[in-house]
Motif scaffolding. Structure first.
Motif, PDB file in Angstrom:
ATOM      1  N   PRO A 159       0.589  -1.146  -0.011  1.00 60.49           N
ATOM      2  CA  PRO A 159      -0.084   0.037   0.172  1.00 60.49           C
ATOM      3  C   PRO A 159       0.897   1.344  -0.102  1.00 60.49           C
ATOM      4  CG  PRO A 159      -0.019  -0.910   2.155  1.00 60.49           C
ATOM      5  CD  PRO A 159       0.857  -1.809   1.238  1.00 60.49           C
ATOM      6  N   PHE A 160       0.578   1.975  -0.828  1.00 63.38           N
ATOM      7  CA  PHE A 160       1.236   3.599  -0.970  1.00 63.38           C
ATOM      8  C   PHE A 160       0.461   4.317  -1.577  1.00 63.38           C
ATOM      9  CE2 PHE A 160       2.452   1.470  -4.861  1.00 63.38           C
ATOM     10  CZ  PHE A 160       2.509   2.219  -5.826  1.00 63.38           C
ATOM     11  N   THR A 161       0.822   5.768  -1.719  1.00 62.79           N
ATOM     12  CA  THR A 161      -0.067   6.890  -2.190  1.00 62.79           C
ATOM     13  C   THR A 161       1.022   7.811  -2.722  1.00 62.79           C
ATOM     14  OG1 THR A 161       0.096   8.145  -0.353  1.00 62.79           O
ATOM     15  CG2 THR A 161      -1.712   6.779  -0.455  1.00 62.79           C
ATOM     16  N   PHE A 162       0.563   8.502  -3.909  1.00 64.09           N
ATOM     17  CA  PHE A 162       1.202   9.425  -4.567  1.00 64.09           C
ATOM     18  C   PHE A 162       1.318  10.804  -3.819  1.00 64.09           C
ATOM     19  CE2 PHE A 162       0.126   6.631  -7.905  1.00 64.09           C
ATOM     20  CZ  PHE A 162       1.567   5.981  -8.391  1.00 64.09           C
ATOM     21  N   LEU A 163       2.388  11.367  -3.779  1.00 65.06           N
ATOM     22  CA  LEU A 163       2.394  12.817  -3.417  1.00 65.06           C
ATOM     23  C   LEU A 163       1.775  13.926  -4.413  1.00 65.06           C
ATOM     24  CD1 LEU A 163       6.365  12.853  -2.118  1.00 65.06           C
ATOM     25  CD2 LEU A 163       4.249  13.206  -0.595  1.00 65.06           C
ATOM     26  N   ASP A 164       1.971  13.492  -5.529  1.00 69.78           N
ATOM     27  CA  ASP A 164       1.363  14.210  -6.554  1.00 69.78           C
ATOM     28  C   ASP A 164      -0.047  14.634  -6.409  1.00 69.78           C
ATOM     29  OD1 ASP A 164       3.744  13.727  -9.291  1.00 69.78           O
ATOM     30  OD2 ASP A 164       3.422  12.272  -7.518  1.00 69.78           O
ATOM     31  N   PHE A 165      -0.887  13.843  -5.692  1.00 71.95           N
ATOM     32  CA  PHE A 165      -2.272  14.169  -5.524  1.00 71.95           C
ATOM     33  C   PHE A 165      -2.541  14.372  -4.154  1.00 71.95           C
ATOM     34  CE2 PHE A 165      -2.032  10.707  -8.760  1.00 71.95           C
ATOM     35  CZ  PHE A 165      -2.307  11.415 -10.013  1.00 71.95           C
ATOM     36  N   GLU A 166      -1.757  15.228  -3.358  1.00 70.03           N
ATOM     37  CA  GLU A 166      -1.902  15.661  -1.906  1.00 70.03           C
ATOM     38  C   GLU A 166      -2.430  17.041  -2.086  1.00 70.03           C
ATOM     39  OE1 GLU A 166       1.012  14.861   0.602  1.00 70.03           O
ATOM     40  OE2 GLU A 166       0.212  12.670   1.092  1.00 70.03           O
ATOM     41  N   TYR A 167      -3.532  17.336  -1.378  1.00 76.97           N
ATOM     42  CA  TYR A 167      -3.831  18.656  -1.272  1.00 76.97           C
ATOM     43  C   TYR A 167      -4.819  18.928  -0.001  1.00 76.97           C
ATOM     44  CZ  TYR A 167      -5.212  23.369  -2.986  1.00 76.97           C
ATOM     45  OH  TYR A 167      -5.356  24.570  -2.729  1.00 76.97           O
ATOM     46  N   VAL A 197     -12.291   9.889  -1.491  1.00 76.42           N
ATOM     47  CA  VAL A 197     -13.107   9.641  -3.058  1.00 76.42           C
ATOM     48  C   VAL A 197     -12.128   9.695  -4.097  1.00 76.42           C
ATOM     49  CG1 VAL A 197     -15.054   9.664  -4.237  1.00 76.42           C
ATOM     50  CG2 VAL A 197     -15.320   9.764  -1.967  1.00 76.42           C
ATOM     51  N   ILE A 198     -11.979  11.186  -4.271  1.00 74.12           N
ATOM     52  CA  ILE A 198     -11.227  11.628  -5.386  1.00 74.12           C
ATOM     53  C   ILE A 198      -9.804  11.401  -5.348  1.00 74.12           C
ATOM     54  CG2 ILE A 198     -10.501  13.943  -6.823  1.00 74.12           C
ATOM     55  CD1 ILE A 198     -13.675  13.163  -6.470  1.00 74.12           C
ATOM     56  N   VAL A 199      -9.075  11.475  -4.376  1.00 76.96           N
ATOM     57  CA  VAL A 199      -7.627  10.993  -4.373  1.00 76.96           C
ATOM     58  C   VAL A 199      -7.434   9.518  -4.473  1.00 76.96           C
ATOM     59  CG1 VAL A 199      -5.546  11.042  -2.864  1.00 76.96           C
ATOM     60  CG2 VAL A 199      -7.042  13.456  -3.130  1.00 76.96           C
ATOM     61  N   PRO A 200      -8.071   8.815  -3.684  1.00 79.25           N
ATOM     62  CA  PRO A 200      -7.883   7.290  -4.095  1.00 79.25           C
ATOM     63  C   PRO A 200      -8.274   7.070  -5.481  1.00 79.25           C
ATOM     64  CG  PRO A 200      -9.226   7.560  -1.883  1.00 79.25           C
ATOM     65  CD  PRO A 200      -8.873   8.919  -2.536  1.00 79.25           C
ATOM     66  N   CYS A 201      -9.263   7.763  -6.135  1.00 82.33           N
ATOM     67  CA  CYS A 201      -9.436   7.276  -7.455  1.00 82.33           C
ATOM     68  C   CYS A 201      -8.118   7.521  -8.396  1.00 82.33           C
ATOM     69  CB  CYS A 201     -10.562   8.055  -7.939  1.00 82.33           C
ATOM     70  SG  CYS A 201     -12.323   7.680  -7.666  1.00 82.33           S
ATOM     71  N   PHE A 202      -7.474   8.735  -8.019  1.00 81.00           N
ATOM     72  CA  PHE A 202      -6.263   8.869  -8.852  1.00 81.00           C
ATOM     73  C   PHE A 202      -5.179   8.047  -8.376  1.00 81.00           C
ATOM     74  CE2 PHE A 202      -8.303  13.124  -9.489  1.00 81.00           C
ATOM     75  CZ  PHE A 202      -7.658  13.504 -10.905  1.00 81.00           C
ATOM     76  N   ASN A 203      -4.965   7.619  -7.057  1.00 84.85           N
ATOM     77  CA  ASN A 203      -4.156   6.464  -6.670  1.00 84.85           C
ATOM     78  C   ASN A 203      -4.133   5.426  -7.531  1.00 84.85           C
ATOM     79  OD1 ASN A 203      -2.391   8.218  -5.052  1.00 84.85           O
ATOM     80  ND2 ASN A 203      -3.927   8.275  -3.344  1.00 84.85           N
ATOM     81  N   LYS A 204      -5.550   4.871  -7.235  1.00 80.56           N
ATOM     82  CA  LYS A 204      -5.627   3.436  -7.873  1.00 80.56           C
ATOM     83  C   LYS A 204      -5.609   3.574  -9.650  1.00 80.56           C
ATOM     84  CE  LYS A 204      -9.565   0.476  -8.756  1.00 80.56           C
ATOM     85  NZ  LYS A 204     -11.089   0.189  -8.434  1.00 80.56           N
ATOM     86  N   LYS A 205      -5.860   4.375 -10.267  1.00 83.77           N
ATOM     87  CA  LYS A 205      -5.635   4.603 -11.669  1.00 83.77           C
ATOM     88  C   LYS A 205      -4.076   4.694 -11.948  1.00 83.77           C
ATOM     89  CE  LYS A 205      -6.812   7.125 -15.729  1.00 83.77           C
ATOM     90  NZ  LYS A 205      -7.562   8.212 -16.273  1.00 83.77           N
TER      91      LYS A 205
END
Length: 289
Positions: A159-167, A197-205
């Motif tokens: 599991p990880f997330t992208f810094l690009d989609f943090e706000y 909702v929005i950020v997880p969509c970007f991370n998943k894609k």
């Protein structure tokens, strides 16, 4: 006769009052003109004060936004450096292992037991040290594309997330949204919609779309991988999701409240809507301001 005298006296009193007012007219006019002038000056000063306060608030918000972006970029740079060091140490350890195996084979020493070989990918993932129980690891998109994760078969996903989609939406930004658009919505509700909702969509894609085709084994993920890659030409060079991606994330069609939240995110400049063919695309726009 008495009535006549009373009427005469009343008229005389009216004439006297009129004369008294006439004599004071100029003085009253000067006082009223002065009051009107001072009122206009005061109104002008109040407008200047309001303008100065608004400019200061906007300047502070802008500085805060730049500071957050700078911190995120520095964190990304540090993470990329750590990944590069891990990769270098892994390659160096692999080279030493090959040298030891070559020397062992040359010596013709008897083997007492054989260990199951560990793949280079598994070693690389261990050396990356992305697992953590405290905080979800964060990567930039650029470092993810160059990492072993894109070659990993998704058996036990990291599991990880992208810094690009943090706000993070500030209360001042939320208050700047028109009242008719906000309704009874709170800043926490809008933040939660963005984060869950929005950020997880970007991370998943973007975790899936950059993986190598051969590593995608799950049939559902494979179909998504194909769709994502087909849609990648819709908005070249930009990261985006579609209304269908959001519906998949929440497991239902978008209702009026969720659509209004998207409108607010567009108003804040976090998302940008663009219709391509018959597909509504929501472009991540927060990194442009």
């Amino acid at each position: 006769m008495e009535e006549f005298k009373s009427a005469i006296n009343e008229k005389i009193l009216l004439i006297e009052n009129f004369i008294a007012l006439s004599l004071r007219r100029e003085k009253v006019h000067n006082v009223s003109s002065k009051l009107i002038k001072e009122t206009k000056e005061l109104q002008k000063l109040m407008d200047q004060v309001r303008k100065a306060i608004k400019e200061d608030i906007n300047k502070v918000d802008e500085q805060h936004g730049r500071l957050i972006i700078r911190m995120q970029r520095q964190q990304g740079a540090i993470l990329e450096y750590v990944l590069a060091e891990r990769r270098r140490k892994f390659e160096e350890a692999q080279r030493r292992e090959h040298e030891v195996l070559a020397a062992f084979n040359a010596s013709n020493a008897p083997r007492t037991a054989e260990k199951k070989p560990i793949s280079a990918l598994e070693k690389g993932l261990d050396n990356l040290n992305l697992h953590t129980n405290a905080v979800t690891p964060k990567l930039t998109l650029s470092s993810y594309k160059e990492s072993p994760l894109v070659k990993q078969r998704n058996i036990n996903p990291i599991p990880f997330t992208f810094l690009d989609f943090e706000y993070r939406i500030t209360p001042e930004q939320f208050e700047a949204i028109p009242k008719y658009m906000r309704g009874r919505e709170s800043v926490d509700e809008l933040r939660n919609f963005l984060d869950s909702v929005i950020v997880p969509c970007f991370n998943k894609k973007y975790q899936l779309i950059h993986r190598q085709r051969s590593t995608v084994r799950n049939r559902h993920d494979l179909e998504l991988w194909k769709v994502y890659n087909q849609q990648s030409s819709y908005v070249p060079g930009r990261n985006f999701i579609t209304a269908g991606d959001i519906s998949q994330q929440i497991h239902k069609m978008l209702d009026k409240k969720q659509q209004n939240r998207i409108v607010m995110l567009r108003h804040l400049g976090i998302l940008q809507e663009q219709r391509v063919v018959q597909t509504v695309c929501y472009i991540w726009n927060a990194d442009t301001h």
